[in-house]
Design a protein around this motif. Structure first.
Motif, PDB file in Angstrom:
ATOM      1  N   ALA A 179       0.827  -1.205   0.000  1.00 55.87           N
ATOM      2  CA  ALA A 179       0.000   0.000   0.000  1.00 55.87           C
ATOM      3  C   ALA A 179       0.860   1.254   0.000  1.00 55.87           C
ATOM      4  CB  ALA A 179      -0.923  -0.004   1.220  1.00 55.87           C
ATOM      5  N   GLU A 210      -6.500  -0.924  13.553  1.00 52.95           N
ATOM      6  CA  GLU A 210      -5.273  -0.527  12.898  1.00 52.95           C
ATOM      7  C   GLU A 210      -5.202   0.974  12.941  1.00 52.95           C
ATOM      8  OE1 GLU A 210      -3.030  -2.395   9.233  1.00 52.95           O
ATOM      9  OE2 GLU A 210      -5.078  -1.873   8.834  1.00 52.95           O
ATOM     10  N   LYS A 211      -4.016   1.491  13.122  1.00 54.99           N
ATOM     11  CA  LYS A 211      -3.833   2.934  13.139  1.00 54.99           C
ATOM     12  C   LYS A 211      -2.475   3.224  12.537  1.00 54.99           C
ATOM     13  CE  LYS A 211      -7.055   5.267  15.484  1.00 54.99           C
ATOM     14  NZ  LYS A 211      -8.158   4.645  14.842  1.00 54.99           N
ATOM     15  N   ARG A 212      -2.274   4.477  12.168  1.00 56.16           N
ATOM     16  CA  ARG A 212      -0.932   4.880  11.809  1.00 56.16           C
ATOM     17  C   ARG A 212      -0.113   4.834  13.096  1.00 56.16           C
ATOM     18  NH1 ARG A 212       1.334   8.644   7.799  1.00 56.16           N
ATOM     19  NH2 ARG A 212       3.193   9.583   8.694  1.00 56.16           N
ATOM     20  N   LYS A 243       3.935   4.766  14.949  1.00 51.92           N
ATOM     21  CA  LYS A 243       5.355   5.028  14.762  1.00 51.92           C
ATOM     22  C   LYS A 243       6.181   4.315  15.814  1.00 51.92           C
ATOM     23  CE  LYS A 243       5.634   7.577  11.082  1.00 51.92           C
ATOM     24  NZ  LYS A 243       6.524   7.290   9.957  1.00 51.92           N
ATOM     25  N   CYS A 244       5.985   4.669  17.089  1.00 53.78           N
ATOM     26  CA  CYS A 244       6.888   4.133  18.106  1.00 53.78           C
ATOM     27  C   CYS A 244       6.502   2.722  18.515  1.00 53.78           C
ATOM     28  CB  CYS A 244       6.923   5.055  19.321  1.00 53.78           C
ATOM     29  SG  CYS A 244       5.415   5.019  20.299  1.00 53.78           S
ATOM     30  N   ARG A 260       0.146   9.186  18.178  1.00 51.29           N
ATOM     31  CA  ARG A 260      -0.750   9.317  17.032  1.00 51.29           C
ATOM     32  C   ARG A 260      -1.825   8.247  16.978  1.00 51.29           C
ATOM     33  NH1 ARG A 260       2.742  10.518  12.965  1.00 51.29           N
ATOM     34  NH2 ARG A 260       4.135  10.972  14.669  1.00 51.29           N
ATOM     35  N   ASN A 312      -3.676   7.108  19.368  1.00 52.38           N
ATOM     36  CA  ASN A 312      -4.596   7.073  20.503  1.00 52.38           C
ATOM     37  C   ASN A 312      -6.052   7.242  20.074  1.00 52.38           C
ATOM     38  OD1 ASN A 312      -4.214   9.919  19.919  1.00 52.38           O
ATOM     39  ND2 ASN A 312      -5.392  10.271  21.770  1.00 52.38           N
ATOM     40  N   TYR A 354      -3.954   3.830  23.778  1.00 48.95           N
ATOM     41  CA  TYR A 354      -3.063   3.779  22.624  1.00 48.95           C
ATOM     42  C   TYR A 354      -3.229   2.433  21.939  1.00 48.95           C
ATOM     43  CZ  TYR A 354      -1.006   8.122  24.042  1.00 48.95           C
ATOM     44  OH  TYR A 354      -0.838   9.438  24.332  1.00 48.95           O
ATOM     45  N   LYS A 368      -0.248   0.056  22.207  1.00 50.76           N
ATOM     46  CA  LYS A 368       0.154  -0.515  23.485  1.00 50.76           C
ATOM     47  C   LYS A 368      -1.042  -1.119  24.237  1.00 50.76           C
ATOM     48  CE  LYS A 368       3.080   0.372  27.396  1.00 50.76           C
ATOM     49  NZ  LYS A 368       4.066   1.247  27.995  1.00 50.76           N
ATOM     50  N   ASP A 369      -2.131  -0.368  24.309  1.00 48.98           N
ATOM     51  CA  ASP A 369      -3.333  -0.867  24.989  1.00 48.98           C
ATOM     52  C   ASP A 369      -4.138  -1.756  24.056  1.00 48.98           C
ATOM     53  OD1 ASP A 369      -2.677   0.793  27.217  1.00 48.98           O
ATOM     54  OD2 ASP A 369      -3.480   2.496  26.105  1.00 48.98           O
ATOM     55  N   GLU A 385     -13.198   7.719  17.142  1.00 49.39           N
ATOM     56  CA  GLU A 385     -12.091   8.095  16.260  1.00 49.39           C
ATOM     57  C   GLU A 385     -11.398   6.875  15.671  1.00 49.39           C
ATOM     58  OE1 GLU A 385      -9.499  10.696  18.390  1.00 49.39           O
ATOM     59  OE2 GLU A 385     -10.946  12.315  18.412  1.00 49.39           O
ATOM     60  N   ALA A 386     -12.121   5.758  15.602  1.00 47.67           N
ATOM     61  CA  ALA A 386     -11.506   4.566  15.027  1.00 47.67           C
ATOM     62  C   ALA A 386     -11.412   4.751  13.537  1.00 47.67           C
ATOM     63  CB  ALA A 386     -12.323   3.343  15.332  1.00 47.67           C
ATOM     64  N   PHE A 392       5.712  12.637  18.595  1.00 45.18           N
ATOM     65  CA  PHE A 392       6.835  12.660  17.665  1.00 45.18           C
ATOM     66  C   PHE A 392       6.618  11.749  16.474  1.00 45.18           C
ATOM     67  CE2 PHE A 392       7.941   9.598  21.047  1.00 45.18           C
ATOM     68  CZ  PHE A 392       8.198   8.448  20.308  1.00 45.18           C
ATOM     69  N   ILE A 451       8.809   9.206  13.623  1.00 41.31           N
ATOM     70  CA  ILE A 451      10.056   8.485  13.395  1.00 41.31           C
ATOM     71  C   ILE A 451      10.175   8.265  11.895  1.00 41.31           C
ATOM     72  CG2 ILE A 451      11.357   6.371  13.801  1.00 41.31           C
ATOM     73  CD1 ILE A 451       9.860   6.035  16.432  1.00 41.31           C
ATOM     74  N   PHE A 492      -0.735  13.662  10.494  1.00 42.82           N
ATOM     75  CA  PHE A 492      -0.306  13.030  11.743  1.00 42.82           C
ATOM     76  C   PHE A 492      -0.960  11.661  11.912  1.00 42.82           C
ATOM     77  CE2 PHE A 492      -0.607  12.684  16.487  1.00 42.82           C
ATOM     78  CZ  PHE A 492       0.747  12.636  16.751  1.00 42.82           C
ATOM     79  N   THR A 493      -2.229  11.592  11.618  1.00 38.53           N
ATOM     80  CA  THR A 493      -2.937  10.318  11.785  1.00 38.53           C
ATOM     81  C   THR A 493      -3.390   9.723  10.454  1.00 38.53           C
ATOM     82  OG1 THR A 493      -4.914  11.637  12.172  1.00 38.53           O
ATOM     83  CG2 THR A 493      -3.830  10.731  14.114  1.00 38.53           C
ATOM     84  N   LEU A 494      -2.971  10.347   9.362  1.00 39.57           N
ATOM     85  CA  LEU A 494      -3.429   9.879   8.048  1.00 39.57           C
ATOM     86  C   LEU A 494      -2.838   8.503   7.747  1.00 39.57           C
ATOM     87  CD1 LEU A 494      -4.920  10.611   5.384  1.00 39.57           C
ATOM     88  CD2 LEU A 494      -2.744  11.495   4.569  1.00 39.57           C
ATOM     89  N   GLU A 495      -3.700   7.557   7.420  1.00 36.12           N
ATOM     90  CA  GLU A 495      -3.227   6.217   7.129  1.00 36.12           C
ATOM     91  C   GLU A 495      -2.993   6.047   5.638  1.00 36.12           C
ATOM     92  OE1 GLU A 495      -6.210   3.812   9.070  1.00 36.12           O
ATOM     93  OE2 GLU A 495      -5.837   4.893  10.938  1.00 36.12           O
ATOM     94  N   THR A 496      -2.196   5.041   5.302  1.00 36.20           N
ATOM     95  CA  THR A 496      -1.851   4.826   3.897  1.00 36.20           C
ATOM     96  C   THR A 496      -3.078   4.660   3.025  1.00 36.20           C
ATOM     97  OG1 THR A 496       0.007   3.615   4.788  1.00 36.20           O
ATOM     98  CG2 THR A 496      -0.296   3.519   2.430  1.00 36.20           C
ATOM     99  N   HIS A 530      -7.594   6.661   4.839  1.00 35.55           N
ATOM    100  CA  HIS A 530      -8.488   6.844   5.981  1.00 35.55           C
ATOM    101  C   HIS A 530      -7.794   7.699   7.028  1.00 35.55           C
ATOM    102  CE1 HIS A 530     -11.333   5.962   9.155  1.00 35.55           C
ATOM    103  NE2 HIS A 530     -10.344   5.511   9.915  1.00 35.55           N
ATOM    104  N   PRO A 541      -8.495   8.914  10.975  1.00 32.60           N
ATOM    105  CA  PRO A 541      -9.400   8.884  12.128  1.00 32.60           C
ATOM    106  C   PRO A 541      -9.701  10.272  12.689  1.00 32.60           C
ATOM    107  CG  PRO A 541      -7.282   7.849  12.668  1.00 32.60           C
ATOM    108  CD  PRO A 541      -7.243   8.194  11.219  1.00 32.60           C
ATOM    109  N   ARG A 542      -8.819  11.230  12.463  1.00 32.70           N
ATOM    110  CA  ARG A 542      -9.102  12.602  12.890  1.00 32.70           C
ATOM    111  C   ARG A 542      -8.965  13.518  11.684  1.00 32.70           C
ATOM    112  NH1 ARG A 542      -6.553  10.717  17.939  1.00 32.70           N
ATOM    113  NH2 ARG A 542      -4.465  11.370  17.360  1.00 32.70           N
TER     114      ARG A 542
END
Lengths: 316, 143, 278, 350
Positions: free
Chosen positions: C80, C239-241, C243-244, C251, C253, C258, C261-262, C277-278, D258, D260, D283-287, D290, D292-293
């Motif tokens: 993708a 699924e979410k974007r 990073k860490c 991002r 949450n 999160y 993690k959660d 906000e899913a 942040f 990465i 920041f939250t834009l998915e590939t 979609h 979410p915000r």
């Protein structure tokens, strides 16, 4: 121009539009903040004074419903440029123009009062009187106006549907507009290079300049952040910051309406408008073109002449 | 060593596919002697040269940038080079303003048959850049 | 601590096998270069890992092999974006980085003694596969297992080898569907939520686990509600974007949770307590 | 006597010079018209008249940090396609003193500590910097435009997060060591006994506290109205003017989100961590496209939510805002977060 007259127009326009964008008092007396008015009660809170600096026209392309916007002469150039580039539907916008003799740069006022919290602000006769805990200070508006006001050519909006006040003529000579650029060019190449490096090194890449810019049309799809193409990295080096500001300036070639928002909003006080102003001065010189004054014009980078009168082939 | 007598510099050349790249080819086939500082990037048309290509090159290690396309009226796509001319002229003036000597950037028109002219352009431009020396301190130079 | 001292430091690993599941999904079987670490590696079904293609970036994928089969870790990747494209360009034997395990996992203990309903769509089958295999490896702990799995076309169905096996098993009720008629396809045709309603599984003593594209999940959840599944018996993975991957970068949450993690596993009841906000 | 000390104003530079012998000292300095933390060097001018535009957060949590670097190596001449990757991390952060930040700045670091250190996956980069840094805060005598520290549980002389608190007592500065680190700093530099100034400093500090505005009730138990928080209409009203830039978040002493990214050249590269802002669309834009915000309304709500709901939910009611007022002062559109929270705490206002 009286605020009363403006309110009258707002009340008249309100029933036909979804929102009237104007100004209201902000978190303190010196900060005026944009105000999205929906009701007659809102209109009562509208203000107009020399602190209404922000270019409200910049909100227009993001709004879908019919909107009225209050503009000063300088801000109206934004609308003209939007019309040139087809970025707004003119029939969906009601323009309330305000003839303006000059606004106040908040940064300059704060500096003049040593950044003391401001308790009160009054205006009298081209002067602004600032009250802080250290006492009152009277400043001539001409001394604390943004640089753009010093050479303002369009005190009366170029386009408007309603004008709150009587049209006024510019008293500033047209040649004065790019004097600061000419002055800056007297510096040596090295001095200029160092100057920009030092200034842009302060950049924190918050993109306030980009987001405040009415002509920055890419906004959320900015090349400064995409990885495809990968124009610039997220590193914090001088090159990357310089690259971002070059991108911004070059994309505005012949389109920058010199509203000064980029510079006003910069939290790091970087003179980001300088590059754009330089390009504009060249547009004037090369193509005798001034952005945002005639809706029928075409930005010079979108067109060409087979024979260019002022571009000569360069010899090596 | 560069042919112009000092240490080789980095010069990036953006050449249009239809004229100037052919011109460079003609110069090569004709075995015209040329300095070796130039790295050529072939582009479809000089109109494809976003001013930012030039900026990026100059910011990240190039000492000079050369853009060459079809002569006006000869563009393969009829008008790409007209747009290029406006943009590159604007860029040239902006670079000078920012403290990058305009002599480090040159745009010109060379047709596919002008091998000799190409040789001249490359030689002269390389010489011009060498007169200015490197743009970057060594340590600043990107890989 | 399961992770390395430095939570950003990936473990170097080798791609041992690449399976082309569908035209745009590949599965990667991965083994840590450090044999000891591979042996000591522990995780639970549903946990995810961050795969690194160095120089391109990291992306999150669920470990879709179960902890009961530890010869390798498998990740399925749909092409993708930047990282997934780079992964698709890898060859067997190439080096990648793995940060795992991250996140929470399916409450498989709480599911013991219950009927299990899996509803998956497309690449959303990946997290379900982990749990299905885990349950089949511990078959006696669970009662009826029903799997509804759909994709756009038959070639878009992942895990064809598994499907073959599940079809042949008597203790698994596998229902396959594709979105539209397809030459040679003789099984069900229709969107997953529609098929769910046709099959109409009973909610009694049953846990439903669903994963798929957001729009499918939305309608599956509606369907399950119609079938009277209680919110805390519906489990989904989000699924979410990211990073860490460790609940810091802010991002992924949803409210104070999160996803990295959660999550990624949440019951519908948990989700309903969070902002939309899913 | 190591717990308190006094320095006449003209001795302040000697103090900083003494500190710079064993540590890198960062102190506020004027840069054009703005105030930034700069490495202090001999004879350099200090500027303490107002808070820095950008606080000391970038010293301990730099805007761009290399998490790891990698080399691509072709070690096998038999198989030129085979690329080995070597990973490296580096840490060479020197002992550091942050001098002259404001109590709100120091409080911000404590909010970071909970996220980056008090977790099972502590961030080693942050932790190292934090451990090696001593914070000398400068108590405010009066508020600046936009300040509201007392409303979020801080104060102009709040000691949270500081190792030393310094107060201007007229003819000089009164120093109080608050931690072992702080004591060590005061011990390392010759200083007059400060005991006689303690009372005066106390008075100045409590005077200052009275001057801070209270945009919303201080009472931490006063919950935000969930109904208003969930209302799109409310957010539309208060954030229509937001221009979605990152100024508020980048200047914020408590914002830490942040990004990465990997950056590479031909045969090597780095994985870097850079500040990111929840106000940006991507920041939250998915590939998949979609998001979410997807609107600034949702993003702004998340920012306020993160500070005043989600963070407190996770960390025992602590609000992730230090009331420094930077996001208000430097907002291009003068969006006032304290006003928004005020409405949320007392919906009748609106």
């Amino acid at each position: 121009m009286s605020t009363e007259k403006l309110k009258e127009i707002i009340l008249k326009v309100l029933p036909d539009v979804d929102t009237v964008i104007g100004w209201q008092e902000g978190f303190d007396k010196i900060h005026i903040t944009p105000f999205f008015m929906k009701s007659p009660e809102d209109a009562e809170k509208a203000v107009w004074n020399s602190l209404c600096v922000q270019n409200l026209a910049a909100y227009l392309p993001s709004l879908k419903k019919k909107t009225a916007v209050i503009v000063k002469g300088c801000d109206s150039r934004t609308i003209v440029q939007y019309m040139q580039e087809g970025l707004i539907d003119r029939s969906n916008v009601v323009i309330i123009g305000i003839p303006c003799t000059g606004v106040v740069s908040v940064k300059k006022v704060l500096k003049a009062v040593d950044y003391q919290p401001i308790e009160d602000v009054k205006f009298s006769d081209e002067k602004i009187i600032i009250k802080t805990s250290k006492g009152e200070k009277t400043l001539a508006i001409a001394d604390v106006c943004p640089d753009k006001c010093k050479t303002c050519q369009y005190p009366t909006p170029i386009v408007y549907d309603h004008l709150a006040g009587d049209p006024i003529e510019s008293t500033k000579p047209a040649e004065s507009v790019y004097e600061d650029i000419k002055e800056f060019e007297k510096k040596s190449l090295e001095e200029r290079r160092d100057y920009f490096k030092n200034e842009f090194d302060k950049c924190i890449r918050c993109y306030a300049c980009r987001n405040a810019c009415p002509m920055c049309v890419c906004q959320d799809s900015c090349i400064a952040e995409t990885r495809d193409p990968h124009w610039i990295t997220q590193k914090l080096s001088s090159e990357e910051k310089m690259m971002f500001h070059m991108i911004h300036a070059v994309h505005l070639a012949g389109r920058c309406v010199e509203c000064g928002e980029c510079e006003r909003v910069c939290p790091m006080d970087i003179p980001v408008a300088k590059l754009k102003k330089k390009i504009n001065s060249e547009m004037k010189e090369l193509f005798d073109y001034v952005p945002g004054v005639n809706p029928e014009d075409k930005p010079p980078m979108y067109t060409f002449n087979v024979e260019e009168a002022k571009i000569k082939e360069h010899k090596l | 060593m560069s042919d112009v007598g000092t240490k080789e510099l980095r010069i990036v050349g953006f050449l249009c596919n239809w004229c100037s790249y052919g011109g460079a080819d003609t110069a090569g086939v004709g075995r015209f002697k040329q300095p070796t500082d130039l790295r050529i990037i072939r582009v479809p048309c000089s109109g494809r040269v976003d001013p930012l290509f030039v900026v990026r090159a100059l910011l990240t290690g190039a000492d000079g940038v050369l853009v060459s396309g079809c002569h006006p009226r000869d563009c393969h796509y009829s008008e790409g080079n007209y747009y290029a001319r406006r943009r590159l002229e604007m860029l040239r003036r902006l670079l000078q303003f920012m403290g990058i000597d305009e002599k480090r950037f040159h745009y010109t028109w060379v047709s596919a048959s002008e091998g000799q002219k190409w040789q001249q352009v490359v030689t002269d431009f390389t010489k011009q850049v060498h007169e200015l020396g490197p743009l970057h301190d060594k340590k600043e130079k990107a890989d | 601590m399961a992770l390395n001292q430095n939570p950003y430091m990936p473990e170097m690993a080798t791609v041992t096998r690449i399976i082309e599941e569908t035209p745009n999904i590949k599965s990667f079987q991965v083994v840590f270069n450090d044999k000891e670490k591979m042996k000591a590696f522990k995780f639970q079904p549903g946990q995810v890992g961050q795969l690194s293609v160095f120089g391109v970036g990291e992306s999150t994928f669920v470990i879709n092999t179960p902890p009961t089969r530890m010869e390798y870790l498998q990740f399925s990747v749909m092409k993708a974006g930047e990282v997934t494209s780079a992964l698709h360009n890898l060859y067997e034997g190439d080096q990648i980085g793995v940060r795992a395990p991250l996140g929470n996992y399916f409450p498989f203990d709480r599911m013991k003694g219950k009927n299990i309903l899996f509803v998956g769509g497309g690449i959303g089958m990946a997290p379900l596969r982990t749990l299905i295999l885990y349950m089949l490896d511990n078959r006696e702990d669970y009662k009826d297992i029903t799997i509804i799995y759909g994709a756009r076309t038959p070639p878009d169905l992942c895990y064809k080898e598994d499907i073959k096996e599940w079809e042949s098993r008597k203790d698994v009720n596998l229902i396959l569907t594709v979105d539209a008629q397809f030459p040679g396809w003789e099984k069900r045709v229709g969107f997953v939520p529609t098929v769910l309603k046709e099959v109409a599984p009973k909610p009694d003593n049953t846990v439903a686990i669903t994963c798929g594209p957001p729009i499918m999940i939305k309608f599956v959840l509606e369907g399950l509600a119609e079938l009277k599944f209680p919110d805390d018996q519906i489990v989904t993975t989000l699924e979410k974007r990211m990073k860490c991957g460790i609940g810091l970068c802010g991002r992924c949450n949803i409210g104070h949770k999160y996803v990295c993690k959660d999550g990624p596993v949440f019951t519908l009841r948990e989700l309903k307590e969070l902002p939309d906000e899913a | 006597m190591a717990d308190t000390g006094f320095l006449p104003k003209e001795k302040l530079k000697d103090f900083l010079e003494a500190l710079s012998k064993d540590a890198v000292v960062y102190a506020p300095a004027l840069e054009g018209d703005i105030v930034l933390f700069k490495e202090y060097s001999q004879g350099k001018d200090l500027y303490l008249d107002r808070p820095a535009n950008l606080g000391p957060k970038s010293i301990i949590y730099p805007q761009c940090e290399t998490l790891l670097s990698f080399d691509f190596k072709k070690n096998d001449p038999e198989d030129p396609k085979k690329v080995d990757i070597e990973l490296k991390t580096e840490s060479n952060f020197a002992n550091t003193v942050v001098f002259g930040c404001r109590p709100c700045d120091a409080k911000g670091l404590v909010i970071y500590d909970k996220v980056f250190i008090d977790t099972d996956t502590a961030d080693p980069y942050y932790k190292e910097r934090r451990d090696k840094t001593t914070i000398i805060s400068f108590a405010c005598e009066a508020p600046f435009a936009g300040c509201f520290c007392t409303a979020v549980g801080g104060g102009p002389a709040d000691t949270t997060g500081s190792d030393v608190l310094m107060t201007d007592v007229g003819d000089g500065f009164f120093f109080e060591a608050l931690t072992e680190k702080g004591k060590a700093v005061l011990k390392s530099v010759p200083m007059q006994d400060g005991a006689s100034y303690k009372e005066k400093a106390q008075k100045i500090k409590s005077e200052a506290e009275k001057k801070i505005r209270n945009p919303f009730p201080k009472d931490a138990t006063e919950k935000l109205s969930q109904k208003l928080f969930d209302s799109d209409e409310f957010w539309e009203k208060v954030v229509s003017k937001c221009i979605s830039c990152g100024a508020c978040t980048y200047l914020c002493p408590t914002c830490y989100c942040f990004n990465i990214t990997d950056e590479k050249t031909k045969d090597k590269g780095e994985r870097i961590r850079t500040w990111d802002a929840c106000m940006f669309n991507h920041f939250t834009l998915e590939t998949s496209g979609h998001n979410p915000r997807p609107s600034k309304l949702k993003r702004f709500r998340n920012r306020v939510g993160h500070k005043f709901l989600y963070y407190p939910e996770k960390y025992n009611g602590v609000i992730a805002c230090c009331g420094c007022g930077r996001c208000i002062r430097y907002c291009p559109a003068s969006v006032d977060i304290s006003e928004i929270v005020g409405y949320l705490k007392d919906p009748k206002q609106k």
